[in-house]
Design an enzyme around this catalytic site. Structure first.
Site, short mmCIF file in Angstrom:
data_model
loop_
_atom_site.label_atom_id
_atom_site.label_comp_id
_atom_site.label_asym_id
_atom_site.label_seq_id
_atom_site.Cartn_x
_atom_site.Cartn_y
_atom_site.Cartn_z
N MET A 192 6.15 4.35 -1.83
CA MET A 192 4.98 3.56 -1.47
C MET A 192 5.14 3.01 -0.05
O MET A 192 5.41 1.83 0.14
CB MET A 192 4.81 2.41 -2.47
CG MET A 192 4.80 2.88 -3.92
SD MET A 192 4.54 1.58 -5.12
CE MET A 192 6.00 0.58 -4.90
N ASP A 193 4.94 3.86 0.92
CA ASP A 193 5.20 3.52 2.32
C ASP A 193 3.92 3.18 3.06
O ASP A 193 2.88 3.79 2.82
CB ASP A 193 5.89 4.73 2.97
CG ASP A 193 6.68 4.34 4.20
OD1 ASP A 193 7.28 5.24 4.81
OD2 ASP A 193 6.69 3.15 4.55
#
Lengths: 256, 267
Positions: free
Chosen positions: A55-56
Site C-alpha cells: 500500500m504505497d
C-alpha cells in the site's frame, strides 16, 4: 523482529490454524454487486485465492494535496477498508497487506508516531465494529470468508533468516537432522505458515514503484506481479478489477 | 567480379566499424550517469519466438543464445561488471523429456564453445560461474560446466553467472542446510545465510529483466532482488537488442536516487 496480525472476516466455521489470531464473525453484507463491469469481465472460478498488496503512496497523496502526512494515512486506511470489502465480495480467501516495514523505522520520528497512532486507532475501531456484529450471525449459501493478514514490521529477508535460525535450534536440539532440511521443512518455519494459502497468486503495488522492496520473498516464487501508478488512497474498485482482469488474462506456468 | 566482392567486403567491414564506433559513443554518453554493475535476465520467450517465425523445435533456444552473446557484448562495453542469466530452472526438468534433452545438448555445445580461444569470454576477460544445484545435471554437462569455471577462473574484468538447475527456494534451503552444519551452536546470522548462497560470488543485481512481457519472478533470485528494479519488456528474448538495453539503463538512471537513499538508510 517479524510479526503479523491476522483477522478473519466472514462466516462459517473458523479453520484450524497454528498461530494466534483474532477470530471475529462479520454479518454477511447485502448481495454482492456485479462481479464485473463491462470493462473488466471477470470469472469467479479464476479469482486469485491470495492477493497481496503493497500500500504505497499515502505520503505522496497527502503532499500533492497540501495535506499533512496523517491525512494521507487516513485516506489509506479508507482504501484498505474498501479493499477488504471488495475482496470478501469477490471470494478472495486471503488478503495480505504490507503496512509497515522494518525499513520504515528510518522515517522521521513524528511521522512514525502518527502512523503508529493511526494504526492503533484504526485497528481499535475496526475491532469494535466487528465485535458488535459478532452477535448477529447469518448463514447464507455463499460462504464468503476472508483471511486478512496485516504485515507489521515485516521483512522478507528477516523472515528467511529467522526460519534458518529456528531450524538451527531444532538441529542443535536433535529434533531434525541437517540432511532433512529441504524446501518443505524450510517453508514450515516462515511467518506466513498461518494460512492455508501462504503463497500470493497476485501482488499489487501502487504508486508506480517497480520493485518488491523486501515484502515477502520466498512466497513470491510464482506470484503474478501487478504494478500501477495509482497512489494507494486512490486505489478503488475500478483499479482493483483492472488488476484482477490482468491476472486472469495471464498464463501461469509455475516454472515449467 | 572478384574486385566487386572485395570492395563490397571492405564496405561491409567499414560499415560494421562505423556502427561499432557509434555504439561506443552512445555508451560513453550513457556512462555520464550511473550504470548498473549487475544485470540479471530471465530469458523468456525462446519457444514463442520459434513458433512466431515457424522455426524448428529447439531453434528458438539457439536464437536466444545468439541474442545472449550480443547483449553480453553490449553490457560489457557499457561497463556492466556482472551479468546473471536464468538458463535452466529446476522446474524446467518437468518439461517434455525430448525438449529437456535438447536444451541439455545445446548447453553442452555452447559451454564448450564459450571457452574456445575466439569466444567472447576470452575477448572480454569474462569469468564464468555456474550457479545452481549442479548435482542435478547429467555428468557430461556438469563436467563441461566445471571445466569452464576452472579455465576462466583467472579472468577478472567481468563475470557471467549462468543459473542452471537453479531455483531460489532450492538455493535458500541449501543455504539454510549449510548454515546449520556450520553453526552447531544454533545461532544463525544474516551473513551466514548470504555466505552459503550459490549467488554469494556477486553483489545483488540493480535490475532484474524478464522478457516477453510476463511480470513474475518464477523462483529466480528472490533473495537477491528484494530491492531491485524490475523490468518486463514485451520483446521476446531473441528480440532483445541495443535499444532495449539503452532504455533499461535510462530508466535505471531515472530512479537511481531512490535506491541510493534507501541503501544508505539500511546500512
Amino acid at each position: 523482529m517479524v510479526s503479523s496480525l491476522q483477522i478473519r472476516v466472514g462466516l462459517g466455521l473458523p479453520e484450524p490454524h497454528r498461530s494466534s489470531s483474532v477470530d471475529l464473525i462479520k454479518q454477511v453484507p447485502p448481495p454482492p454487486r456485479a462481479l464485473s463491469s463491462a470493462k473488466h469481465p471477470l470469472l469467479r472460478e479464476s479469482m486469485p485465492r491470495h492477493v497481496a498488496v503493497i500500500m504505497d503512496g499515502n505520503r505522496r497523496w497527502a503532499r500533492m494535496r497540501g495535506l499533512p502526512v496523517g491525512s494521507g494515512y487516513e485516506a489509506g486506511l479508507g482504501a484498505l477498508r474498501r479493499m477488504v470489502e471488495l475482496s470478501s465480495n469477490l471470494g478472495i480467501r486471503v488478503l495480505t497487506v504490507f503496512a509497515f516495514s522494518s525499513d520504515n523505522w528510518f522515517r522521521p520520528k513524528v511521522e512514525v508516531d502518527v502512523l503508529m497512532a493511526l494504526f492503533d486507532r484504526g485497528l481499535r475501531e475496526e475491532l469494535q465494529n466487528l465485535a458488535l456484529l459478532a452477535n448477529a450471525i447469518e448463514t447464507t449459501k455463499k460462504n464468503s470468508k476472508l483471511h486478512l493478514i496485516i504485515a507489521v514490521n515485516y521483512s522478507g529477508r528477516s523472515d528467511v533468516v529467522q526460519a534458518c535460525q529456528k531450524l538451527a535450534v531444532k538441529v542443535k536440539d536433535g529434533v531434525i537432522e541437517p540432511g532433512a532440511i529441504d524446501e518443505v521443512a524450510f517453508e514450515r518455519e516462515l511467518g506466513t505458515n498461518c494460512t492455508d494459502f501462504p503463497h500470493p497468486d497476485l501482488l499489487i503495488r501502487t504508486s508506480g514503484e517497480l520493485r518488491v522492496s523486501n515484502f515477502l520473498l520466498w512466497q513470491l516464487a510464482h506470484t503474478e506481479l501487478y504494478f500501477t501508478e495509482s497512489l494507494w488512497p486512490d486505489f478503488g474498485e475500478d483499479e482493483f478489477l483492472q488488476a484482477l482482469s490482468s491476472f486472469q488474462e495471464r498464463q501461469r506456468r509455475f516454472g515449467c | 567480379m572478384e574486385r566487386n566482392t572485395n570492395s563490397s567486403n571492405i564496405i561491409v567491414r567499414l560499415f560494421g566499424s562505423w556502427v561499432s564506433y557509434m555504439r561506443k559513443c552512445l555508451f560513453q554518453v550513457l556512462s555520464v550517469g550511473p550504470v548498473p554493475s549487475h544485470l540479471a535476465f530471465i530469458l523468456d520467450g525462446n519457444r514463442r519466438y520459434a513458433r512466431k517465425w515457424g522455426l524448428g523445435e529447439g531453434m528458438g533456444h539457439r536464437a536466444g543464445f545468439l541474442s545472449l552473446m550480443t547483449l553480453m557484448k553490449y553490457c560489457y562495453e557499457l561497463g556492466v561488471k556482472y551479468i546473471t542469466v536464468y538458463a535452466f530452472s529446476i522446474d524446467n526438468f518437468k518439461r517434455k523429456p525430448d525438449e529437456v534433452q535438447g536444451v541439455m545438448d545445446l548447453m553442452l555445445e555452447k559451454i564448450e564453445g564459450l571457452v574456445k580461444e575466439e569466444s567472447i569470454v576470452n575477448q572480454y576477460g569474462v569469468r564464468v560461474e555456474f550457479v545452481g544445484n549442479l548435482k542435478l545435471l547429467s555428468e557430461p554437462v556438469r563436467n563441461a560446466a566445471e571445466k569452464a569455471m576452472r579455465i576462466t577462473a583467472h579472468n577478472n574484468r567481468a563475470i557471467l553467472l549462468i543459473a542452471v538447475a537453479y531455483t531460489s527456494t532450492d538455493e535458500i534451503a541449501h543455504a539454510a542446510h549449510q548454515s546449520c552444519l556450520d553453526r552447531k551452536e544454533g545461532v544463525i546470522r544474516l551473513s551466514d545465510v548470504e555466505r552459503h548462497m550459490y549467488m554469494g560470488v556477486a553483489p545483488d543485481p540493480e535490475i532484474l529483466v524478464r522478457t516477453s512481457g510476463e511480470t513474475r519472478l518464477s523462483n529466480f533470485l528472490l533473495w537477491q532482488t528484494s530491492s531491485s528494479l524490475l523490468s518486463s519488456p514485451k520483446a521476446l528474448w531473441p528480440e532483445m537488442g541495443l535499444r532495449h538495453l539503452v532504455w533499461l539503463v535510462l530508466n535505471f538512471q531515472r530512479v537511481q536516487p531512490y535506491l541510493d537513499t534507501t541503501k544508505k538508510k539500511l546500512l
